[in-house]
Design a protein around this motif. Structure first.
Motif, PDB file in Angstrom:
ATOM      1  N   LEU A  95      30.763  37.550  31.397  1.00  0.00           N
ATOM      2  CA  LEU A  95      32.073  37.826  30.494  1.00  0.00           C
ATOM      3  C   LEU A  95      32.524  37.130  29.276  1.00  0.00           C
ATOM      4  CD1 LEU A  95      34.700  39.780  30.884  1.00  0.00           C
ATOM      5  CD2 LEU A  95      35.767  37.823  32.186  1.00  0.00           C
ATOM      6  N   GLU A  96      32.428  37.566  28.016  1.00  0.00           N
ATOM      7  CA  GLU A  96      32.542  37.015  26.940  1.00  0.00           C
ATOM      8  C   GLU A  96      33.988  36.096  26.983  1.00  0.00           C
ATOM      9  OE1 GLU A  96      32.439  39.599  23.589  1.00  0.00           O
ATOM     10  OE2 GLU A  96      30.737  40.815  24.400  1.00  0.00           O
ATOM     11  N   GLU A  97      33.622  35.029  26.156  1.00  0.00           N
ATOM     12  CA  GLU A  97      34.975  34.226  26.029  1.00  0.00           C
ATOM     13  C   GLU A  97      36.162  34.737  25.569  1.00  0.00           C
ATOM     14  OE1 GLU A  97      37.086  31.023  27.036  1.00  0.00           O
ATOM     15  OE2 GLU A  97      34.662  31.226  27.564  1.00  0.00           O
ATOM     16  N   LYS A 124      45.201  50.478  42.189  1.00  0.00           N
ATOM     17  CA  LYS A 124      44.983  51.029  41.054  1.00  0.00           C
ATOM     18  C   LYS A 124      43.742  50.417  40.467  1.00  0.00           C
ATOM     19  CE  LYS A 124      48.267  53.932  40.590  1.00  0.00           C
ATOM     20  NZ  LYS A 124      48.144  55.323  40.767  1.00  0.00           N
ATOM     21  N   LEU A 125      43.613  49.379  40.491  1.00  0.00           N
ATOM     22  CA  LEU A 125      42.469  48.374  40.126  1.00  0.00           C
ATOM     23  C   LEU A 125      41.150  48.660  40.694  1.00  0.00           C
ATOM     24  CD1 LEU A 125      44.140  45.201  39.082  1.00  0.00           C
ATOM     25  CD2 LEU A 125      43.186  46.838  37.565  1.00  0.00           C
ATOM     26  N   GLU A 149      45.026  35.521  42.680  1.00  0.00           N
ATOM     27  CA  GLU A 149      43.841  35.875  43.551  1.00  0.00           C
ATOM     28  C   GLU A 149      43.417  37.491  43.382  1.00  0.00           C
ATOM     29  OE1 GLU A 149      40.846  34.667  46.072  1.00  0.00           O
ATOM     30  OE2 GLU A 149      42.438  33.617  45.222  1.00  0.00           O
ATOM     31  N   LEU A 150      44.351  38.335  43.280  1.00  0.00           N
ATOM     32  CA  LEU A 150      44.196  39.631  43.072  1.00  0.00           C
ATOM     33  C   LEU A 150      43.291  39.964  41.615  1.00  0.00           C
ATOM     34  CD1 LEU A 150      44.392  42.883  43.344  1.00  0.00           C
ATOM     35  CD2 LEU A 150      46.575  42.543  42.239  1.00  0.00           C
ATOM     36  N   ILE A 151      43.830  39.372  40.783  1.00  0.00           N
ATOM     37  CA  ILE A 151      42.881  39.298  39.353  1.00  0.00           C
ATOM     38  C   ILE A 151      41.637  38.789  39.470  1.00  0.00           C
ATOM     39  CG2 ILE A 151      43.152  38.808  36.940  1.00  0.00           C
ATOM     40  CD1 ILE A 151      46.137  39.477  37.266  1.00  0.00           C
ATOM     41  N   ARG A 152      41.672  37.650  40.175  1.00  0.00           N
ATOM     42  CA  ARG A 152      40.409  36.818  40.384  1.00  0.00           C
ATOM     43  C   ARG A 152      39.250  37.938  41.092  1.00  0.00           C
ATOM     44  NH1 ARG A 152      43.150  31.819  40.941  1.00  0.00           N
ATOM     45  NH2 ARG A 152      43.417  32.270  43.187  1.00  0.00           N
ATOM     46  N   VAL A 153      39.780  38.492  42.291  1.00  0.00           N
ATOM     47  CA  VAL A 153      38.891  39.543  43.019  1.00  0.00           C
ATOM     48  C   VAL A 153      38.494  40.548  41.830  1.00  0.00           C
ATOM     49  CG1 VAL A 153      38.951  40.873  44.852  1.00  0.00           C
ATOM     50  CG2 VAL A 153      39.896  38.618  45.134  1.00  0.00           C
ATOM     51  N   GLN A 158      34.350  43.392  38.668  1.00  0.00           N
ATOM     52  CA  GLN A 158      34.044  44.040  37.283  1.00  0.00           C
ATOM     53  C   GLN A 158      33.157  43.218  36.682  1.00  0.00           C
ATOM     54  OE1 GLN A 158      35.299  46.977  36.168  1.00  0.00           O
ATOM     55  NE2 GLN A 158      35.895  46.968  38.321  1.00  0.00           N
ATOM     56  N   ARG A 159      32.999  41.778  36.781  1.00  0.00           N
ATOM     57  CA  ARG A 159      32.079  41.164  36.323  1.00  0.00           C
ATOM     58  C   ARG A 159      32.183  41.005  34.751  1.00  0.00           C
ATOM     59  NH1 ARG A 159      27.705  42.516  40.475  1.00  0.00           N
ATOM     60  NH2 ARG A 159      28.271  40.815  42.201  1.00  0.00           N
ATOM     61  N   GLU A 160      30.933  41.265  33.955  1.00  0.00           N
ATOM     62  CA  GLU A 160      31.141  41.227  32.556  1.00  0.00           C
ATOM     63  C   GLU A 160      31.926  42.509  31.806  1.00  0.00           C
ATOM     64  OE1 GLU A 160      27.392  43.520  33.490  1.00  0.00           O
ATOM     65  OE2 GLU A 160      28.051  41.713  34.087  1.00  0.00           O
ATOM     66  N   ASN A 161      32.230  43.610  32.748  1.00  0.00           N
ATOM     67  CA  ASN A 161      33.056  44.661  32.461  1.00  0.00           C
ATOM     68  C   ASN A 161      34.519  44.319  32.545  1.00  0.00           C
ATOM     69  OD1 ASN A 161      30.608  46.147  31.680  1.00  0.00           O
ATOM     70  ND2 ASN A 161      30.391  46.688  34.002  1.00  0.00           N
TER      71      ASN A 161
END
Length: 190
Positions: A95-97, A124-125, A149-153, A158-161
């Motif tokens: 993931l770009e900075e 939704k995510l 935690e939801l956003i971390r997961v 998604q990784r780099e996307n």
């Protein structure tokens, strides 16, 4: 996720399973592993190995493992699984900075404003029900940490996307337009 790290996590879980826990897991796994093979299994890691051979669990597929541990009442072991999943995300995840920074800004706004609708946002995510349950269990008394935690997961999936625009769109899809507007406003600030 690396396979050695995955295997190490499975071994750690296996070492904490009692004989009764392994028997319960075997009972729950009859649709994945034949009865004859199950009779020869007496350790958790042997069972996990069979499940891996049948692609029922894997380094990027931990949903069944989460469900099994939950079903036998070993919710404390879910933390080991959760640590593996979230610990696997490193600054080197592609993931770009700039995107990481935008997501971090959005996360703070979302944590502050989302509240109890975090599960709806998670759906939704694209998170699965077992992942949402794992998040709630890990942070059962801390709503803000559940959202983080939801956003971390989601970022791990998604990784780099991973892009903040997806978070904003998911918020809008959940009718959380005020929160989406606040994220956009915060991102525009110098």
């Amino acid at each position: 996720m690396d396979t050695p790290g995955f295997r190490a996590m499975l071994l750690e879980i296996s070492n904490k399973l009692s004989v009764e826990n392994v028997a319960s897991l075997k009972f729950l796994c009859t649709e994945y592993i034949g009865k004859k093979r199950l009779e020869k299994i007496d350790k958790g890691f042997e069972l996990f190995e069979c499940l891996m051979e049948r692609a029922a669990i894997g380094a990027d597929n931990t949903d069944l493992l989460r469900k099994l541990l939950n079903d036998i009442g070993q919710t404390a072991l879910l933390e080991i699984l959760q640590d593996y999943e979230t610990g696997s995300r490193s600054p080197d995840d592609g993931l770009e900075e700039k995107h990481r920074e935008d997501i971090n800004i959005a996360t703070e706004v979302i944590v502050e404003h989302l509240g109890k609708k975090w599960r709806q946002l998670g759906r939704k995510l694209g998170l699965q029900q077992t992942q949402l349950e794992g998040i709630q269990e890990k942070h059962s008394r801390d709503l803000e940490e559940q959202v983080r935690e939801l956003i971390r997961v989601w970022m791990k999936i998604q990784r780099e996307n991973a892009r903040v625009k997806e978070l904003i769109q998911a918020l809008r899809d959940c009718k959380q337009n005020l929160t989406a507007d606040l994220v956009e406003k915060k991102l525009r600030e110098p």
